[in-house]
Motif scaffolding. Structure first.
Motif, PDB file in Angstrom:
ATOM      1  N   ALA A   1       0.834  -1.212   0.000  1.00  0.00           N
ATOM      2  CA  ALA A   1       0.000   0.000   0.000  1.00  0.00           C
ATOM      3  C   ALA A   1       0.865   1.257   0.000  1.00  0.00           C
ATOM      4  O   ALA A   1       0.589   2.221  -0.722  1.00  0.00           O
ATOM      5  CB  ALA A   1      -0.938  -0.007   1.207  1.00  0.00           C
TER       6      ALA A   1
ATOM      7  N   GLU B   1       2.686   1.547  -3.412  1.00  0.00           N
ATOM      8  CA  GLU B   1       1.785   1.981  -4.478  1.00  0.00           C
ATOM      9  C   GLU B   1       1.476   3.472  -4.358  1.00  0.00           C
ATOM     10  O   GLU B   1       1.433   4.188  -5.369  1.00  0.00           O
ATOM     11  CB  GLU B   1       0.485   1.168  -4.426  1.00  0.00           C
ATOM     12  CG  GLU B   1      -0.536   1.547  -5.490  1.00  0.00           C
ATOM     13  CD  GLU B   1      -0.016   1.426  -6.908  1.00  0.00           C
ATOM     14  OE1 GLU B   1      -0.511   2.166  -7.785  1.00  0.00           O
ATOM     15  OE2 GLU B   1       0.907   0.601  -7.158  1.00  0.00           O
ATOM     16  N   LEU B   2       1.287   3.950  -3.133  1.00  0.00           N
ATOM     17  CA  LEU B   2       1.015   5.376  -2.920  1.00  0.00           C
ATOM     18  C   LEU B   2       2.200   6.228  -3.395  1.00  0.00           C
ATOM     19  O   LEU B   2       2.023   7.243  -4.076  1.00  0.00           O
ATOM     20  CB  LEU B   2       0.743   5.635  -1.435  1.00  0.00           C
ATOM     21  CG  LEU B   2       0.417   7.081  -1.043  1.00  0.00           C
ATOM     22  CD1 LEU B   2      -0.866   7.537  -1.732  1.00  0.00           C
ATOM     23  CD2 LEU B   2       0.297   7.213   0.466  1.00  0.00           C
TER      24      LEU B   2
ATOM     25  N   ASN C   1       2.276   8.847  -6.820  1.00  0.00           N
ATOM     26  CA  ASN C   1       2.704  10.241  -6.717  1.00  0.00           C
ATOM     27  C   ASN C   1       3.942  10.526  -7.568  1.00  0.00           C
ATOM     28  O   ASN C   1       4.062  11.605  -8.151  1.00  0.00           O
ATOM     29  CB  ASN C   1       2.981  10.595  -5.254  1.00  0.00           C
ATOM     30  CG  ASN C   1       1.700  10.837  -4.465  1.00  0.00           C
ATOM     31  OD1 ASN C   1       0.943  11.745  -4.771  1.00  0.00           O
ATOM     32  ND2 ASN C   1       1.446  10.004  -3.472  1.00  0.00           N
TER      33      ASN C   1
ATOM     34  N   THR D   1       3.848  14.040   0.545  1.00  0.00           N
ATOM     35  CA  THR D   1       4.296  13.833  -0.837  1.00  0.00           C
ATOM     36  C   THR D   1       5.234  14.947  -1.270  1.00  0.00           C
ATOM     37  O   THR D   1       6.260  14.697  -1.911  1.00  0.00           O
ATOM     38  CB  THR D   1       3.085  13.791  -1.788  1.00  0.00           C
ATOM     39  OG1 THR D   1       2.236  12.708  -1.417  1.00  0.00           O
ATOM     40  CG2 THR D   1       3.530  13.598  -3.222  1.00  0.00           C
TER      41      THR D   1
END
Length: 235
Positions: A15, A18-19, A23, A111
């Motif tokens: 998870a 993938e995040l 981004n 991010t």
């Protein structure tokens, strides 16, 4: 067409990986995911990335062990490594830097912070081109051939330590504060801590061996490289 910078994400949590990957893709990077050291090594053997995002806690070999391994390999030693971890203590940060990480980011992170740090290490990876040679006593640095010798013997100096040594030799006998060194050697130091300089100075002294005493600590002021070293000092 311009090649997108490739970022190798070494992270065992799908998870989170993938995040990060989503981004990165949205911001002009090409992410590649590896869930452990074995798959990461497979990716490195195939294509060298521009930056490695390396999680501290991994199944099998830890991120610290992998950082040391890749820093000791001539093929991968120049690839910037950003350590990702939930460990925020200064001792843990120093351990990560000592293992060869270029920077350190503590989870949870935004991010924008991650992207800024990636861009910063990419900028620092492309320093101004220099082709001069500098000699201080019996210590010689040749920027064109990327060689350092002391008393005629070659020395193994890492990429960041080479840049640090080159700057200190070009400006020998002058005292440079940690913030000045971050500015001149690392470039954009918005996210880099001054403690990073101490770690790299320690590593540089070790690489220089008998010439290590030429890099002096000036208490309360910073560091200087001298052709007339006094007694050995510590960072």
């Amino acid at each position: 067409m311009k090649k997108l910078p490739q970022i190798l994400i070494v992270e065992d949590e799908p998870a989170i990986a993938e995040l990060i990957a989503v981004n990165l893709r949205h911001n002009g990077f090409q992410p590649v995911w590896a869930e452990d050291g074995i798959s990461a090594q497979r990716e490195l053997d195939a294509v060298l990335p521009d930056v490695i995002l390396l999680d501290w806690m991994l199944p099998g070999q830890s991120g610290v062990a992998l950082a040391r391994k890749w820093r000791s390999d001539a093929r991968t030693k120049g690839v910037p490594i950003l350590m990702l971890t939930a460990r925020g203590d200064e001792s843990d940060k120093v351990q990560g830097l000592d293992a060869g990480a270029d920077d350190y980011i503590t989870k949870p992170f935004s991010t924008q912070e991650l992207l800024a740090r990636i861009r910063a290490v990419l900028r620092r990876r492309a320093p101004e081109q220099v082709s001069d040679a500098v000699t201080i006593g019996e210590l010689v640095l040749d920027a064109a051939t990327y060689r350092v010798t002391f008393q005629g013997q070659p020395l193994k100096v890492g990429p960041t330590e080479f840049k640090l040594l080159h700057y200190l030799m070009k400006h020998s006998e002058r005292v440079h504060s940690r913030s000045q060194l971050l500015d001149r050697v690392w470039g954009d130091h918005v996210f880099i801590e001054e403690r990073t300089v101490d770690v790299h100075v320690k590593r540089l002294r070790e690489a220089l061996g008998g010439a290590g005493t030429m890099v002096e600590t000036v208490r309360g002021a910073g560091y200087r490289l001298t052709g007339q070293p006094q007694t050995a000092v510590s960072a």
